[in-house]
Scaffold this motif. Sequence first.
Motif, PDB file in Angstrom:
ATOM      1  N   ASP A 113       0.831  -1.211   0.000  1.00 55.20           N
ATOM      2  CA  ASP A 113       0.000   0.000   0.000  1.00 55.20           C
ATOM      3  C   ASP A 113       0.865   1.262   0.000  1.00 55.20           C
ATOM      4  O   ASP A 113       0.612   2.209  -0.750  1.00 55.20           O
TER       5      ASP A 113
ATOM      6  N   GLU B  15      -2.285  10.090   4.171  1.00 53.85           N
ATOM      7  CA  GLU B  15      -2.834  10.880   3.075  1.00 53.85           C
ATOM      8  C   GLU B  15      -1.887  12.013   2.728  1.00 53.85           C
ATOM      9  O   GLU B  15      -1.546  12.815   3.588  1.00 53.85           O
TER      10      GLU B  15
ATOM     11  N   PRO C  99      -5.532   3.006   1.004  1.00 56.06           N
ATOM     12  CA  PRO C  99      -6.909   2.508   0.959  1.00 56.06           C
ATOM     13  C   PRO C  99      -7.270   1.758   2.239  1.00 56.06           C
ATOM     14  O   PRO C  99      -6.408   1.482   3.065  1.00 56.06           O
TER      15      PRO C  99
ATOM     16  N   ASN D 237     -13.011  -4.054  -3.073  1.00 54.25           N
ATOM     17  CA  ASN D 237     -12.095  -3.492  -4.062  1.00 54.25           C
ATOM     18  C   ASN D 237     -10.679  -3.971  -3.771  1.00 54.25           C
ATOM     19  O   ASN D 237     -10.322  -4.227  -2.628  1.00 54.25           O
TER      20      ASN D 237
ATOM     21  N   THR E  78      -4.130   2.649  -4.247  1.00 61.46           N
ATOM     22  CA  THR E  78      -4.094   4.014  -3.705  1.00 61.46           C
ATOM     23  C   THR E  78      -5.378   4.777  -4.047  1.00 61.46           C
ATOM     24  O   THR E  78      -5.860   4.702  -5.174  1.00 61.46           O
ATOM     25  N   VAL E  79      -5.916   5.478  -3.062  1.00 65.59           N
ATOM     26  CA  VAL E  79      -7.104   6.301  -3.292  1.00 65.59           C
ATOM     27  C   VAL E  79      -6.639   7.686  -3.745  1.00 65.59           C
ATOM     28  O   VAL E  79      -6.099   8.448  -2.954  1.00 65.59           O
TER      29      VAL E  79
ATOM     30  N   SER F 261      -7.419  11.392  -5.414  1.00 62.67           N
ATOM     31  CA  SER F 261      -8.409  12.420  -5.748  1.00 62.67           C
ATOM     32  C   SER F 261      -7.761  13.368  -6.739  1.00 62.67           C
ATOM     33  O   SER F 261      -6.812  14.074  -6.379  1.00 62.67           O
TER      34      SER F 261
ATOM     35  N   ILE G 193     -12.521  10.699  -7.289  1.00 57.57           N
ATOM     36  CA  ILE G 193     -11.856   9.940  -6.239  1.00 57.57           C
ATOM     37  C   ILE G 193     -11.845   8.508  -6.723  1.00 57.57           C
ATOM     38  O   ILE G 193     -12.891   7.934  -7.014  1.00 57.57           O
ATOM     39  N   ARG G 194     -10.641   7.916  -6.825  1.00 56.63           N
ATOM     40  CA  ARG G 194     -10.563   6.697  -7.623  1.00 56.63           C
ATOM     41  C   ARG G 194      -9.449   5.766  -7.191  1.00 56.63           C
ATOM     42  O   ARG G 194      -8.480   6.171  -6.560  1.00 56.63           O
ATOM     43  N   GLN G 195      -9.619   4.527  -7.562  1.00 60.58           N
ATOM     44  CA  GLN G 195      -8.610   3.497  -7.314  1.00 60.58           C
ATOM     45  C   GLN G 195      -8.368   2.743  -8.611  1.00 60.58           C
ATOM     46  O   GLN G 195      -9.313   2.421  -9.344  1.00 60.58           O
TER      47      GLN G 195
ATOM     48  N   ASN H  34     -17.923   9.799   1.404  1.00 56.24           N
ATOM     49  CA  ASN H  34     -17.879  10.338   0.042  1.00 56.24           C
ATOM     50  C   ASN H  34     -19.262  10.854  -0.326  1.00 56.24           C
ATOM     51  O   ASN H  34     -20.282  10.347   0.149  1.00 56.24           O
TER      52      ASN H  34
ATOM     53  N   ARG I  51     -14.251   4.777  -9.739  1.00 60.09           N
ATOM     54  CA  ARG I  51     -14.181   6.177  -9.330  1.00 60.09           C
ATOM     55  C   ARG I  51     -15.543   6.823  -9.155  1.00 60.09           C
ATOM     56  O   ARG I  51     -16.536   6.372  -9.720  1.00 60.09           O
TER      57      ARG I  51
END
Lengths: 333, 333, 333, 333
Positions: free
Chosen positions: A129, A237, A248, B249, B253-254, B256, B261-263, C249, C262
């Motif tokens: 991660d 973060e 995550p 999921n 990494t999350v 933005s 906001i995505r992986q 979110n 996303r």
Amino acid sequence: MSLKVGVIGTGMIGQDHIRRLTQVLSGVAVTAVADISRERAEAAAPEGAAVFDDPKALIASDTVDAVVICSWGPAHEEQLLACIDAGKPVFCEKPMVTSEDAALRVIEAETAFGRRLVQVGFMRRFDADYRRLKAVIDTGSLGAPLMYKSVHRNASVPEGLYTSDMPLNDTLVHDADISRWLLSDEVTGVEVRLPRRSTVGKDLRDPTIVLLHCASGAIVIVEISVNIAYGYDIRGEVSCETGVAALPNRPATVVSDQFGIRQAIPEDWRERFIEAYDQEFREWIVAAGQGTATGPSAWDGYASTLVADAALRAVDSGGHEVISMIEKPALYA
Amino acid sequence: MSLKVGVIGTGMIGQDHIRRLTQVLSGVAVTAVADISRERAEAAAPEGAAVFDDPKALIASDTVDAVVICSWGPAHEEQLLACIDAGKPVFCEKPMVTSEDAALRVIEAETAFGRRLVQVGFMRRFDADYRRLKAVIDTGSLGAPLMYKSVHRNASVPEGLYTSDMPLNDTLVHDADISRWLLSDEVTGVEVRLPRRSTVGKDLRDPTIVLLHCASGAIVIVEISVNIAYGYDIRGEVSCETGVAALPNRPATVVSDQFGIRQAIPEDWRERFIEAYDQEFREWIVAAGQGTATGPSAWDGYASTLVADAALRAVDSGGHEVISMIEKPALYA
Amino acid sequence: MSLKVGVIGTGMIGQDHIRRLTQVLSGVAVTAVADISRERAEAAAPEGAAVFDDPKALIASDTVDAVVICSWGPAHEEQLLACIDAGKPVFCEKPMVTSEDAALRVIEAETAFGRRLVQVGFMRRFDADYRRLKAVIDTGSLGAPLMYKSVHRNASVPEGLYTSDMPLNDTLVHDADISRWLLSDEVTGVEVRLPRRSTVGKDLRDPTIVLLHCASGAIVIVEISVNIAYGYDIRGEVSCETGVAALPNRPATVVSDQFGIRQAIPEDWRERFIEAYDQEFREWIVAAGQGTATGPSAWDGYASTLVADAALRAVDSGGHEVISMIEKPALYA
Amino acid sequence: MSLKVGVIGTGMIGQDHIRRLTQVLSGVAVTAVADISRERAEAAAPEGAAVFDDPKALIASDTVDAVVICSWGPAHEEQLLACIDAGKPVFCEKPMVTSEDAALRVIEAETAFGRRLVQVGFMRRFDADYRRLKAVIDTGSLGAPLMYKSVHRNASVPEGLYTSDMPLNDTLVHDADISRWLLSDEVTGVEVRLPRRSTVGKDLRDPTIVLLHCASGAIVIVEISVNIAYGYDIRGEVSCETGVAALPNRPATVVSDQFGIRQAIPEDWRERFIEAYDQEFREWIVAAGQGTATGPSAWDGYASTLVADAALRAVDSGGHEVISMIEKPALYA
């Protein structure tokens, strides 16, 4: 052609590393062990491994190509210097050493030797991660990193044994090291703020907020909560100029039931970082097989020592404690 | 005391398993290889390994304790029977065999031998996400499982090489096996429905919906899409009487940024299941070292063959194709 | 029996509130408007509404039961005092007033009147996400709140118009007010830390970290980034003794495509808080219909003024700026 | 200039709509009510509203511009025809009517009238989550929609009152309508599959799987579970050629505690769809004020009646029940 490894210190963590080296990983054999308790050493030694009373004898032995140090912190300096003197790669559990002076002596010895030999046990750098997070930052697609929030939550710590200095000199080192690594930066100053105290830990000073000021100007905000009950929750973060990247959730089953839609949280550091420990040694074995070291260095051990020292000073002073480092030797560039 | 392994078939997957057995895992050595191309076998053989032209000679050799079969499907039956005849544990890549009769002959031989020797390469059972999902179901806290949705999405398949039967006789086996395992159930009937066709794969019949009817009455709905472009996306959700459990999921990494906001989603099966492959062999090595096998069995290979056959029939008939199995031998209880 | 409302100030926000009061909400009518530009007032006035040049005449008019103040900040004090003098409920956009002294005069007038009349426009308190978050904290099931992290990210601010003081005297007030409300606490001290500056906003001081020290000892960490490009992203997380609660979110479609899995992020505050604005006025209408006010009070306006003032001082001093408030009048208990 | 509305049927749903029209929404007044129980009508009537015994008298009355029908299903046809005869816009709760023939008579009357007057109560089309989902699909960026999964889970249904036909003739209509709308498609055939039965509902046939075959070839898979205990959970996922789009989790506080990291799930349809109901009427009021209707039409009511009928037939036949519709009148294009 397995790497022959001698393990110094066969307490809980030493035993776990022996298990890892003998049962999980390939290309390695534990050929020697040493402990201040010969009985414990013999119990922990794999079949055929030599048992030493004297760590220095283990380090010097022909049966040993590389060394793993799991003894207690105050013994590390002497053992590290012996490894460097013998030109043998060495993995050293944290803390690398227990004072700034000791750290400088290790650095001096290693730079004099002229090749990296020391890897310090900051296993987070090997966690998938964190590696993905750093990869995102390093692409530069989000711009420069400006702030990093590091959240370090333990479900509980042993009452009485875990004292009010330990969030700063034991727990914080992980956040400090991973911050330096993620941001490719150095810490130049430390502030500590103490919020309303949790009643869970009785007299323990908890939680703790630490601000790390970095050379680039980036600020790291560390939240340490060591008795938060609900689990072992590690978060990170990075706020950059045009975007944000974060660790995550851990990959737990998504359950929908009377408690909501939910995922379990790791119970402890073993569950959270077991694969990072495996990977840490996997890479160490490769480097040690080539007579060197590639992971977190003596320089990183030195830096984390300075941060812990400054954090302890900052609690007392209430102010901004400046860190000054020696010029970075080329060996650690 | 490493397990001495002979590998038959040194194509892409055989080479990857040799890498795994020699560089990743402990307690194992690849001591022999065989391939219909001697040149390829020699290129793939680790230092010191014997190279065989005849797979049966490899199986019989004293340098081999256990066998890994990565040859093409039609050759599996003869090689499996030779392993059983020699009393040697064997890992066989899927498909175990290519016909129901062949599967029954393997089962007959193994039951006659009286001890499990065969493990079939359904690696999903070793994936941590699936294991956690099964653990949740098996506690019974959500009640009995009534439905399972299995989603199998490939970013793309090679045009021309991947034909319209392959979603059913190549791709579906993974969903069928993991469904049987998650639900502790057997498939007793199969229906196939063909939705509006994707234009991405030109003449390819894609996507495909498969309904698996289980002995308990549970129904499995499989969605197979093999050209969905965006990634390799494997999903699973079990609907129980009083709750639902699903795969999470993947731990990316999350981020933005301007895309939300995505992986990231895995690119292919290697990325998604690499750790499952490692774990599959880790457990195989332990069992094979004890002269037996513990993972997916010849019975599971037989069951998946029946599902694939019934699915192909169901495309033609448009109806509900019944599966009838022999009585389950006690060996597979 | 609709509430008859007079709106003072028909700029962008005034026009939006007129739209809300006339087209979205029930039980209300806009019967009067005033603006320093008569032309703009006439353009904004709904059919049948009286147009006033003098805000005080509007406040005094029989056609008005209650007042909405959307004029510029320096005009608020006089208009608020006139409303209180007339005994009419008044909604006042933030900033309530522009100095501590002015805030105290409003409080004095309202307490002398003896019933709450003033509601200040802190719309976040009416947002469903924040309300659910507060409800979780207020159950006490997670123990006492110890830390709160408030993240305030704007996609962009207008260059030149948005100056370096505005993160502290314009943007921060929302975080300060919502922190006080979520934690049921008062801010007693403020520190500001300035991380590495974003290059996006050129000469603008951005981002900003603010530490709010609360009466209970809880510490609020505010991150303000006003040019982060990717969207309008508002986050909040309360760390309690035995658990953590955070804003979710926003509910955007979960898309899986070439950019990953996303969800879109709101573009601006309108998109994010439009329902909160509606709800804010819905509740104001009910209270005003009963001749009083129930939402954020003049006390809350006073408190936010003090925080902004202290934050500006803290930038200059680099230290911990203490806030001292008057004793809280019973009216605001 | 408020729209004057007459409400027929003042049971639970009728009372809720009266509340909505009088207390939540603007531009509307409830000026008349009718019910078979005059007592109930009088209790539900807002101040000043006329109370009618005869729904037709209400429809004909000058005090009524538009009508809301909340009577029981069998009464709808006559009331709808009376509204069309009077040229008055009418909102009709589902089911629009209770037979295909009745639906055709409504369509015939409305097409003869020449302007849309009827809006049917499929409130999901007004839900923000569904609207965003449709917007994503409609951009075409993911290619054509090929499959849709609609999950409809109720926490519980009243034992005895909710019978085994109701998943198909009561619950399914929402999934059928939203599928047609999301995919811009018509249902041409229905299959039903009955999985292992939940023991929660005793003799109730639950859960139910329904396959809707669409004109485009797209297949909709509906999962209906009406006693799943954990909450009211509505899910939807559209699989397109090159991507997937799905409804998000509902926006509940993210809590980390001893039950994991989790979000609450709605308890019932009121909590889930309350805003959709408001929006449904908000838009109806606008259209009715212009003498017409814009939401789900009599055609949509007709289509959903056909799906429910076919689903009931499919349970009995076990096969694929074909739906044939009349040619679509231009009015509904």
